[in-house]
Design a protein around this motif. Sequence first.
Motif, PDB file in Angstrom:
ATOM      1  N   PRO A   1     -13.033 -90.699   7.864  1.00  0.00           N
ATOM      2  CA  PRO A   1     -12.022 -89.915   7.758  1.00  0.00           C
ATOM      3  C   PRO A   1     -12.536 -88.687   6.629  1.00  0.00           C
ATOM      4  O   PRO A   1     -11.791 -88.338   5.827  1.00  0.00           O
ATOM      5  N   ILE A   2     -13.734 -88.507   6.723  1.00  0.00           N
ATOM      6  CA  ILE A   2     -14.435 -87.654   5.539  1.00  0.00           C
ATOM      7  C   ILE A   2     -14.424 -86.161   6.099  1.00  0.00           C
ATOM      8  O   ILE A   2     -14.939 -86.095   7.332  1.00  0.00           O
ATOM      9  N   GLN A   3     -14.298 -85.185   5.321  1.00  0.00           N
ATOM     10  CA  GLN A   3     -14.498 -83.640   5.808  1.00  0.00           C
ATOM     11  C   GLN A   3     -15.628 -83.310   4.692  1.00  0.00           C
ATOM     12  O   GLN A   3     -15.370 -83.292   3.390  1.00  0.00           O
ATOM     13  N   SER A   4     -16.524 -82.651   4.979  1.00  0.00           N
ATOM     14  CA  SER A   4     -17.634 -82.111   3.859  1.00  0.00           C
ATOM     15  C   SER A   4     -17.270 -80.642   3.580  1.00  0.00           C
ATOM     16  O   SER A   4     -17.358 -79.788   4.659  1.00  0.00           O
TER      17      SER A   4
ATOM     18  N   PHE B   1      -6.838 -89.285  10.875  1.00  0.00           N
ATOM     19  CA  PHE B   1      -7.930 -88.875   9.877  1.00  0.00           C
ATOM     20  C   PHE B   1      -9.098 -88.725  10.053  1.00  0.00           C
ATOM     21  O   PHE B   1      -9.843 -88.535   9.436  1.00  0.00           O
ATOM     22  N   MET B   2      -9.797 -89.416  11.376  1.00  0.00           N
ATOM     23  CA  MET B   2     -11.061 -89.487  11.614  1.00  0.00           C
ATOM     24  C   MET B   2     -11.277 -88.332  12.233  1.00  0.00           C
ATOM     25  O   MET B   2     -10.687 -87.774  12.953  1.00  0.00           O
ATOM     26  N   ARG B   3     -12.631 -87.889  11.640  1.00  0.00           N
ATOM     27  CA  ARG B   3     -12.969 -86.386  12.017  1.00  0.00           C
ATOM     28  C   ARG B   3     -14.443 -86.412  12.420  1.00  0.00           C
ATOM     29  O   ARG B   3     -15.292 -87.363  11.957  1.00  0.00           O
TER      30      ARG B   3
ATOM     31  N   ASN C   1     -16.491 -84.128  11.877  1.00  0.00           N
ATOM     32  CA  ASN C   1     -17.342 -83.323  10.467  1.00  0.00           C
ATOM     33  C   ASN C   1     -18.648 -82.926  10.764  1.00  0.00           C
ATOM     34  O   ASN C   1     -19.638 -83.440   9.926  1.00  0.00           O
TER      35      ASN C   1
ATOM     36  N   ASN D   1     -15.253 -76.597   6.504  1.00  0.00           N
ATOM     37  CA  ASN D   1     -16.058 -77.630   6.422  1.00  0.00           C
ATOM     38  C   ASN D   1     -17.618 -76.831   6.239  1.00  0.00           C
ATOM     39  O   ASN D   1     -17.676 -75.820   6.919  1.00  0.00           O
TER      40      ASN D   1
ATOM     41  N   ARG E   1     -18.446 -72.517  14.730  1.00  0.00           N
ATOM     42  CA  ARG E   1     -19.285 -72.101  13.649  1.00  0.00           C
ATOM     43  C   ARG E   1     -20.244 -73.117  13.230  1.00  0.00           C
ATOM     44  O   ARG E   1     -19.969 -74.286  13.415  1.00  0.00           O
TER      45      ARG E   1
ATOM     46  N   TYR F   1      -7.805 -71.637   7.219  1.00  0.00           N
ATOM     47  CA  TYR F   1      -8.459 -72.744   7.647  1.00  0.00           C
ATOM     48  C   TYR F   1      -7.600 -73.899   8.239  1.00  0.00           C
ATOM     49  O   TYR F   1      -6.777 -74.511   7.598  1.00  0.00           O
TER      50      TYR F   1
END
Lengths: 416, 93
Positions: free
Chosen positions: A253-256, B44-46, B48, A302, B71, B19
């Motif tokens: 569940p992380i976004q950088s 929640f899960m992405r 990324n 991100n 992008r 965004y």
Amino acid sequence: MRKYSFLSLVRNGLSYHENWARQWRSPSPKREYDVIIVGAGGHGLATAYYLAKEHGITNVAVLEKSWLGGGSIGRNTTIVRSNYLWDETSHLYEMSLKLWENLSQDLNYNLMFSQRGVINLAHNLGDLRGISRRVHSNRLNGIDAEILSTDRLKALVPILNTSPNARYPILGASLQRRGGTARHDAVAWGFARAADARGVDIIQECGVTGIRRDNGQVVGVETTKGFIKARKVGVVVAGHSSVLAQMAGLRLPIQSHPLQALVSDPLEPILNTVVMSNAVHAYISQTDKGELVLGAGIDAYNGYGLRGSLSVVEHNLAAIVELFPIFSRVRMLRQWAGTVDVCPDASPILSKTPVRGLYFNCGWGTGGFKATPGSGYVFAHTIAQDRPHPLNEPFSLERFTTGHLIDEHGAAGVAH
Amino acid sequence: MLWIECPWCGLREETEFSYGGEAHIIRPENPEAASDAEWADYLFMRKNSLGPHREQWLHSAGCRRWFNVERDTMTYEISSIYKVGEKPPRGDA
């Protein structure tokens, strides 16, 4: 490891400081280790150190894709505090703060840990209520915290603009006197030297390209220096956590996001504490060298590119100049960005995973530096015992399924 | 600073936009039947992603309409912009 002391300083001074021993070795990887830690940042090196020190596991490799301490440990704004709202986070950060208080002695390395106090400003009634709630919660958890009136705040930080007509009027603040700053690079170097002395191999320029599994059990990692066997792998890679998780078929569940910071030209001593404001996205302290260290909020998008947008920095500087009019003509010396791994509830993940022998330590977002020793301590326990330490049990990956989130946006969201 | 071409208003500075995170996330079709794990994944899960990333942007200080952008999260280069409901110009990313 040759101990650093006053005597060793004198002895090396006599030979013009040309005979200091290397602080750590640069070994080639062995074929197999008991534990592999991915990422030689602060948390990874601390994990390796406590694995060796607390659990007697010394056949450990720390793999680093570039150079030791080049990621977030070298890019943060060095603030240490433990004034979080909820019990789970308070206990974790407070344990970490207690380790900080003796860490220079423990590692035999001067971390320049300075308990100069951390001040959080309140600009409106909502802020004031939030701060008072947090201070009371801290005190119930045995953490030092106090509420400052504007007058007392002005006495502590005379250069702060506390005029009622200011754009961001200051109604009060919280203060944690045991909070402060530490020399961030020294933290990485100190842990590296102490871990190396206990037999840990720190292998730089060794990027992990795959995590090999057999029947749901980790058996090793593919690296740029070949395959290395290990039945326990701890991943501590901050901004790149999702990339490593993908190698093991996991979703996080992380976004950088990019997070930017700046330092100014060195000035005479002018600010002897840390001042942060969540509402206007600003925090500032002064290093022992005299530079002002400023941090902004994250960029919304991100990004792994180690740079953010100028608008975020402009916003941050505008707020600093409103709060500290005296700094309006200070020149900035450097500006940079790091990649932060943000969790939906602004709390970290220190957890086992569905893959046996694979552990993740991530999601510290914008505020991982302060947790460096504590995070390493409980993560080493999690890896060595194959079960979490009571302090990191609530920070499992399963909390996103069970719904037991630990919402620390108030204490961690912007300020670090 | 990003420059983003709104499909309705044209090229504008990033500060005009908000965004909206990863695009093409589908809400469980039958919410009553979805398990806790499916909800966790949806909420929640992405991905990324490091590299090409499909994401939503809102022209909040302009026409206030949502659209999708592909992008690169390393170079920040925008490779395509397409309206909500349209198929992404390239295959899987």
